[in-house]
Design an enzyme around this catalytic site. Structure first.
Site, short mmCIF file in Angstrom:
data_model
loop_
_atom_site.label_atom_id
_atom_site.label_comp_id
_atom_site.label_asym_id
_atom_site.label_seq_id
_atom_site.Cartn_x
_atom_site.Cartn_y
_atom_site.Cartn_z
N SER A 199 0.84 -1.20 0.00
CA SER A 199 0.00 0.00 0.00
C SER A 199 0.87 1.25 0.00
CB SER A 199 -0.91 0.01 1.22
OG SER A 199 -0.15 0.10 2.42
N THR A 243 -43.88 21.87 -5.55
CA THR A 243 -43.86 20.48 -5.10
C THR A 243 -44.10 19.64 -6.35
OG1 THR A 243 -46.26 20.42 -4.62
CG2 THR A 243 -44.79 21.06 -2.82
N HIS A 244 -43.44 18.50 -6.43
CA HIS A 244 -43.52 17.64 -7.62
C HIS A 244 -43.11 18.41 -8.88
CE1 HIS A 244 -45.71 14.76 -5.10
NE2 HIS A 244 -46.44 15.78 -4.70
N SER A 293 -20.79 25.58 -24.95
CA SER A 293 -20.71 24.44 -25.86
C SER A 293 -19.55 24.63 -26.83
CB SER A 293 -22.02 24.31 -26.63
OG SER A 293 -21.88 23.43 -27.73
N ASN A 314 -23.85 26.71 -19.81
CA ASN A 314 -24.23 25.47 -19.13
C ASN A 314 -23.80 25.49 -17.66
OD1 ASN A 314 -25.14 24.43 -21.63
ND2 ASN A 314 -23.05 23.79 -22.13
N GLN A 330 -7.08 -2.55 4.62
CA GLN A 330 -6.24 -1.77 3.72
C GLN A 330 -7.07 -1.22 2.56
OE1 GLN A 330 -2.24 -3.31 2.84
NE2 GLN A 330 -2.71 -3.05 0.66
#
Length: 499
Positions: A26, A154-155, A274, A282, A319
């Site tokens: 390790s 909501t939703h 883009s 974005n 480990q």
């Protein structure tokens, strides 16, 4: 050469070859705990000297060698099964067989457990600082947006108008709990397993409290088997980080949707464009923040699965356990800092928010509450307002969605629905001016002044409480950082007495 030194060489010679050596090693992954191991070595050697288990002169030579190893860095270590063995080998190469005395009265089992806790403290401290930064950003947004009306959902459907401040405070209170969970986890990390040896303690007259003090641990894990083998602190920490990541994911998703609808504009520093579509902006950073919740959940699952069913005491499976925690704390801490920056630098479009706040007849509940407060059974009021919403939608046939929402939320539609449901006009139950006020998103928000509601005065009280809690947590986290610094200074001062 001491007997211990002989055994060390014999062990390394006997198990030095074979095709599985690289699989077992390790050393590369142990870069993370290189400095932690040096600190643990130093504390242990100082304690051995203070307890007259090794000579002061030998302690000085070992500590001097450790200083040189630190300067040379992890990359200069000789090959070894892990960083602990490699450092010990490097010490022996520098000062001879007496270097092997540094491993008296301990095992790599309690050594690595201590190193993990020592390093994890630093990482959790950084995660805590990141949560405080995010909370501060959310409080700032709330202070600016106390009267900025916006649609609530909501939703993902228009539900009731709220304010930007109310939205921001909702996430601040969630991140506040995330801070609390990490502080609780930190307290259980901050315990020393050193001296538990392989799992059954040692015959040497060591002082476990002294090494805990030198390393800045709050206390000692008393049972030697528990000290060397338990990794519940890793699981608890990873779970707390996963919960924080889930909070961040929801926050990121909200802001991504808000940006899509024109409610908010992200800073260019937290956006991208883009490669082919020049008009695009974005919310990439927040999309990655959102994704980190999956990484953190995977860390919890991987760690849980590795630990599940392990017998006492040490097993080599451990480990493979620790990297799950390292990867999770790194990813979540970074995501928290990015989320804080994105929120702090975003611009809220108040005009668009105000125009959309009444979308989908979002004030309907307030109108129904008003009718119920004036003696109409709430279920009847609910039916009446629902009928008005349907009438508005029918009248808006062919119009845009936003216009349909506006047309659905007018007095005429309610009056017509009252005639259908009640057989008489609204005036028989309520003042028309009160109905008009209830139809206003701003008035609707202002009327919701119950504890924790979105009314500006109520949010101001919540924000004051949030800032007080933030100040208290900042003080607590600052104390944690100060304690870590003091621990480093104390250990260095003690070492200097031998070097």
């Amino acid at each position: 050469m001491t007997q211990e030194g002989d055994e060390s060489v014999i062990r390394r010679d006997r198990f030095s070859g074979g095709p599985a050596r690289s699989f077992l090693s390790s050393l590369e992954a142990d870069k993370r705990i290189f400095e932690a191991d040096l600190a643990v070595d130093r504390a242990h050697v100082v304690m051995l000297a203070e307890c007259d288990i090794i000579e002061d002169a030998v302690a000085g030579e070992i500590l001097t060698a450790l200083d040189a190893i630190e300067v040379e860095g992890h990359a200069a270590l000789p090959e070894g099964e892990d960083v602990h063995e490699a450092i010990e080998t490097a010490v022996i190469e520098q000062i001879g067989p007496d270097g092997g005395k540094m491993h008296t009265a301990r095992s790599r089992n309690d050594e690595v457990a201590t190193c993990i806790r020592y390093r994890l403290r630093e990482d959790v401290f950084e995660a805590l600082e990141a949560t405080l930064t995010l909370r501060e950003a959310l409080c700032a947004v709330a202070a600016e947006g106390a009267e900025t009306v916006m649609p609530g959902y909501t939703h993902l459907q228009p539900a009731q108008p709220i304010t930007v401040a109310h939205w921001a405070c909702s996430y601040e209170s969630a991140v506040r709990r995330d801070t609390a969970r990490l502080l609780e986890a930190y307290a259980r990390i901050n315990q020393s397993p050193l001296g538990g040896a392989a799992f059954a303690g040692t015959t040497f007259p060591i002082d476990r409290e002294r090494t805990a003090e030198l390393l800045g641990f709050e206390s000692v894990i008393e049972n030697s088997m528990d000290a060397s083998s338990s990794r519940d602190f890793l699981l608890e920490t990873t779970q707390a980080l996963s919960t924080l990541a889930t909070t961040l994911s929801g926050l990121a998703e909200d802001v991504i949707i808000f940006a899509n609808r024109g409610f908010v504009s992200l800073s260019d520093d937290y956006s991208s464009t883009s490669s082919i579509m020049p008009q695009k902006k974005n919310p990439d950073t927040l999309e990655l923040v959102r994704a980190v919740a999956g990484d953190a959940a995977a860390g919890v699952q991987g760690l849980t699965t590795t630990l599940k069913g392990l017998p006492r005491a040490y097993n080599r499976d451990l480990q493979r356990a620790t990297p799950h925690a390292w990867e999770t704390v790194d990813a979540v801490s970074e995501a928290t800092r990015v989320a804080a920056g994105a929120v702090a630098t975003a611009d809220w479009n108040e005009d668009v928010l105000a125009a959309e706040a009444g979308a989908g007849f979002s004030t309907a509940t307030g109108v129904a509450d008003l009718l119920a407060a004036n003696g109409l059974p709430f279920r009847t009021a609910h039916e009446l307002v629902a009928s008005a919403a349907e009438r508005g939608a029918e009248r808006a046939n062919g119009e845009t969605v936003s216009h349909a929402a506006e047309r659905g939320a007018d007095y005429d539609a309610l009056e017509a629905a009252a005639g259908e449901v009640l057989g008489e006009g609204l005036e028989a139950y309520v003042d028309p001016d009160a109905v008009e006020a209830a139809l206003s998103p701003a008035e609707s928000v202002a009327s919701r002044d119950s504890l924790g509601g979105p009314a500006p005065d109520t949010v101001a009280e919540s924000l004051e409480s949030a800032r007080a809690e933030l100040a208290a947590d900042e003080e607590t986290v600052a104390a944690v950082g100060a304690d870590l610094e003091v621990a480093h200074e104390v250990l260095r001062a003690e070492v200097s007495g031998y070097v």
